[in-house]
Design a protein around this motif. Structure first.
Motif: not given
Length: 266
Positions: A64-66, A77-82
């Protein structure tokens, strides 16, 4: 003067790709919009990209990137999740941190508070939120993105602000005091490190952030040689002086397993 009141959040654009739950886009829109309502200045633009990779080897397949524009000041913001829900929740938390830094910036510009001390720049668990790198075979890797732009002249403190506000792994800029092309990146749990084309071990002026400076000059090499060094060292990026121009360049690993190249515009 009164403190800024919460701003009305704009419509959040959401782009999705891959197999995601039907509610994912709406969930991302609501979560991010809730954060933007607390921005210190009017939010002019907001976009979220939510994607799920089909590669079963990726431990956290949803990214997910905003990207937002807060009255002309960008934040990212740039993140990763299960799962999609986890990724969006992490994105909301990370974006909250980014907007808090922007609030400090606006307050400092208005003269309401001093420049943040080193404890306020700590990035804590920064590596845990980032997406995983795709392990692409070396023979398949190519430079798929080449960005060239005029480097901003700024101090190390300002460079840290850019690094954290944009959620970058590194930041290429021109040191305002020395005029040297420089790269700044995180070092250890709470510090930062600076490398320059021609090393200046002791930056002029007071530096608020916990900063160490490399005493080694940037190696002068071609892009092909930088690629060889990137693979040999296993580092996420290589900072080097271009063999032709002498300017500071960065060759880096992208999350898709390819390379990216950043060069100053002449």
């Amino acid at each position: 003067m009164k403190r800024s009141t919460p701003q009305e959040a704009p419509e959040v654009q959401v782009e999705t790709s891959g197999q995601l739950p039907p509610h994912a886009a709406g969930y991302a829109r609501d979560k991010v919009r809730a954060v933007l309502g607390q921005a210190p200045e009017p939010v002019l633009f907001a976009r979220v990209r939510l994607a799920r990779t089909a590669n079963p080897a990726v431990e956290r397949p949803v990214t997910a990137q905003a990207n937002v524009d807060v009255n002309g000041r960008p934040a990212r913001a740039h993140v990763a999740g299960h799962t999609a829900t986890e990724a969006v929740d992490l994105l909301q938390d990370r974006l909250t941190e980014q907007l808090a830094r922007l609030a400090q910036h606006w307050e400092a510009r208005r003269g309401r508070m001093p420049v943040p001390g080193s404890h306020e720049w700590r990035h804590g668990s920064e590596p845990t939120h980032r997406p995983d790198y795709y392990s692409r075979p070396v023979e398949e890797r190519q430079i798929v993105r080449h960005k060239s732009f005029s480097l901003v002249r700024e101090s190390p403190d300002e460079a840290v602000f850019e690094l954290e506000s944009m959620d970058y792994a590194f930041h290429l800029f021109t040191d305002a005091d020395s005029g040297e092309d420089s790269v700044l990146y995180r070092s250890g749990p709470t510090g930062y490190r600076l490398a320059q084309v021609h090393s200046r071990p002791h930056p002029a002026g007071n530096v608020a952030v916990p900063l160490t400076v490399s005493e080694l000059p940037a190696p002068r090499m071609t892009v092909a040689e930088a690629q060889q060094r990137l693979e040999a060292t296993g580092f996420p990026f290589v900072f080097f002086a271009d063999a032709g121009t002498g300017r500071g360049n960065v060759l880096y690993h992208r999350y898709d397993g390819h390379y990216g190249l950043i060069t100053p515009a002449e």
